[in-house]
Design an enzyme around this catalytic site. Structure first.
Site, PDB file in Angstrom:
ATOM      1  N   ASN A  52       0.843  -1.195   0.000  1.00  0.00           N
ATOM      2  CA  ASN A  52       0.000   0.000   0.000  1.00  0.00           C
ATOM      3  C   ASN A  52       0.876   1.243   0.000  1.00  0.00           C
ATOM      4  OD1 ASN A  52       0.626  -0.858   2.673  1.00  0.00           O
ATOM      5  ND2 ASN A  52      -1.051   0.326   3.530  1.00  0.00           N
ATOM      6  N   GLU A  54       0.413   5.164   0.585  1.00  0.00           N
ATOM      7  CA  GLU A  54      -0.498   6.207   1.056  1.00  0.00           C
ATOM      8  C   GLU A  54      -0.034   7.578   0.579  1.00  0.00           C
ATOM      9  OE1 GLU A  54      -0.945   5.583   5.293  1.00  0.00           O
ATOM     10  OE2 GLU A  54      -2.148   3.776   4.922  1.00  0.00           O
ATOM     11  N   ASN A  55      -0.938   8.540   0.755  1.00  0.00           N
ATOM     12  CA  ASN A  55      -0.637   9.905   0.321  1.00  0.00           C
ATOM     13  C   ASN A  55      -1.269  10.872   1.309  1.00  0.00           C
ATOM     14  OD1 ASN A  55      -1.408  12.454  -1.541  1.00  0.00           O
ATOM     15  ND2 ASN A  55       0.404  11.417  -2.312  1.00  0.00           N
ATOM     16  N   CYS A  63      -4.078   0.562  -2.716  1.00  0.00           N
ATOM     17  CA  CYS A  63      -3.938  -0.680  -1.947  1.00  0.00           C
ATOM     18  C   CYS A  63      -2.825  -1.565  -2.524  1.00  0.00           C
ATOM     19  CB  CYS A  63      -5.226  -1.482  -1.984  1.00  0.00           C
ATOM     20  SG  CYS A  63      -6.612  -0.716  -1.142  1.00  0.00           S
ATOM     21  N   GLU A  65      -2.885  -4.772  -3.096  1.00  0.00           N
ATOM     22  CA  GLU A  65      -3.352  -5.753  -4.086  1.00  0.00           C
ATOM     23  C   GLU A  65      -3.379  -5.139  -5.480  1.00  0.00           C
ATOM     24  OE1 GLU A  65      -4.692  -4.902  -1.240  1.00  0.00           O
ATOM     25  OE2 GLU A  65      -5.719  -6.560  -0.254  1.00  0.00           O
ATOM     26  N   CYS A  94     -10.019  -5.381   0.174  1.00  0.00           N
ATOM     27  CA  CYS A  94     -11.212  -4.519   0.179  1.00  0.00           C
ATOM     28  C   CYS A  94     -12.049  -4.794  -1.069  1.00  0.00           C
ATOM     29  CB  CYS A  94     -10.807  -3.048   0.252  1.00  0.00           C
ATOM     30  SG  CYS A  94     -10.139  -2.404  -1.295  1.00  0.00           S
ATOM     31  N   CYS A  97     -10.498  -3.806  -4.480  1.00  0.00           N
ATOM     32  CA  CYS A  97      -9.459  -4.741  -4.938  1.00  0.00           C
ATOM     33  C   CYS A  97     -10.074  -6.058  -5.402  1.00  0.00           C
ATOM     34  CB  CYS A  97      -8.438  -4.990  -3.823  1.00  0.00           C
ATOM     35  SG  CYS A  97      -7.414  -3.539  -3.511  1.00  0.00           S
TER      36      CYS A  97
HETATM   37  N1  THU Z   1      -5.354  -1.363   2.199  1.00  0.00           N
HETATM   38  C1  THU Z   1      -4.780  -2.219   1.319  1.00  0.00           C
HETATM   39  O1  THU Z   1      -3.600  -2.087   0.972  1.00  0.00           O
HETATM   40  N2  THU Z   1      -5.539  -3.226   0.820  1.00  0.00           N
HETATM   41  C2  THU Z   1      -6.855  -3.416   1.097  1.00  0.00           C
HETATM   42  O2  THU Z   1      -7.467  -4.317   0.550  1.00  0.00           O
HETATM   43  C3  THU Z   1      -7.526  -2.543   2.054  1.00  0.00           C
HETATM   44  C4  THU Z   1      -6.715  -1.469   2.663  1.00  0.00           C
HETATM   45  C5  THU Z   1      -4.541  -0.267   2.744  1.00  0.00           C
HETATM   46  C6  THU Z   1      -4.978   1.111   2.357  1.00  0.00           C
HETATM   47  C7  THU Z   1      -4.448   1.945   3.500  1.00  0.00           C
HETATM   48  O3  THU Z   1      -3.113   2.315   3.198  1.00  0.00           O
HETATM   49  C8  THU Z   1      -4.435   0.993   4.673  1.00  0.00           C
HETATM   50  O4  THU Z   1      -4.593  -0.296   4.153  1.00  0.00           O
HETATM   51  C9  THU Z   1      -5.511   1.268   5.701  1.00  0.00           C
HETATM   52  O5  THU Z   1      -6.747   1.301   5.100  1.00  0.00           O
END
Ligand code: THU
Length: 144
Positions: A52, A54-55, A63, A65, A94, A97
């Site tokens: 993942n 983030e920003n 994400c 995936e 999620c 994804c």
């Molecule tokens: N996240 C994922 O990488 N995959 C998912 O399927 C759900 C959430 C990440 C996004 C964010 O950086 C962190 O998890 C918390 O939501």
């Protein structure tokens, strides 16, 4: 759905989980502190990784995936055997994804809780039944 210890997995899937765990260390998650590592096994036998990212504009976060899927598609892959996801909690992919992965058909989903190595093993079509498709023909299915 099946919770089982990693030692009951195939060698390929055990390696996939290890790859997901290892790349999880590279997750860029300064805001949520929730690190996710994904390892996607193509039918070619190659493994594609994602974390993942983030920003500070939170909604732009991508994400793990989908990062792995992007890497695989960029390399020309279109068919997948399995995706392994490593987190502290054993979280499943999620909805967004799941839909992105479902574009390329069904696959095994392995969600690993890093703290104790427990793995939840299931299939994508079990966790995203009735996925959105442009070509779905509802006639003959459970309509009323
Ligand atoms: N996240 C994922 O990488 N995959 C998912 O399927 C759900 C959430 C990440 C996004 C964010 O950086 C962190 O998890 C918390 O939501």
């Amino acid at each position: 759905m099946n919770k089982r210890p990693a030692n009951e997995l195939s060698e390929a899937h055990s390696k996939l989980l290890i790859a997901a765990e290892k790349c999880c260390e590279n997750a860029y998650a300064p805001y949520s502190k929730f690190r996710v590592g994904a390892a996607l096994l193509a039918k070619s036998g190659k493994v594609y990784l994602g974390v993942n990212v983030e920003n500070c504009s939170f909604g732009l976060t991508i994400c793990a995936e989908r990062m792995a899927l992007g890497a695989a598609i960029t390399a020309g892959e279109r068919e997948f055997d399995a995706i392994a996801i490593a987190t502290d909690t054993g979280a499943m992919p999620c909805g967004a994804c799941r839909q992105m992965l479902a574009e390329f058909g069904n696959m095994q989903v392995l969600a690993c809780r890093s703290s104790d190595g427990r793995v939840l093993a299931t299939q994508l079509d079990q966790i995203l039944p009735y996925s959105f498709r442009l070509t779905d023909d509802v006639a003959g299915s459970e309509t009323c």
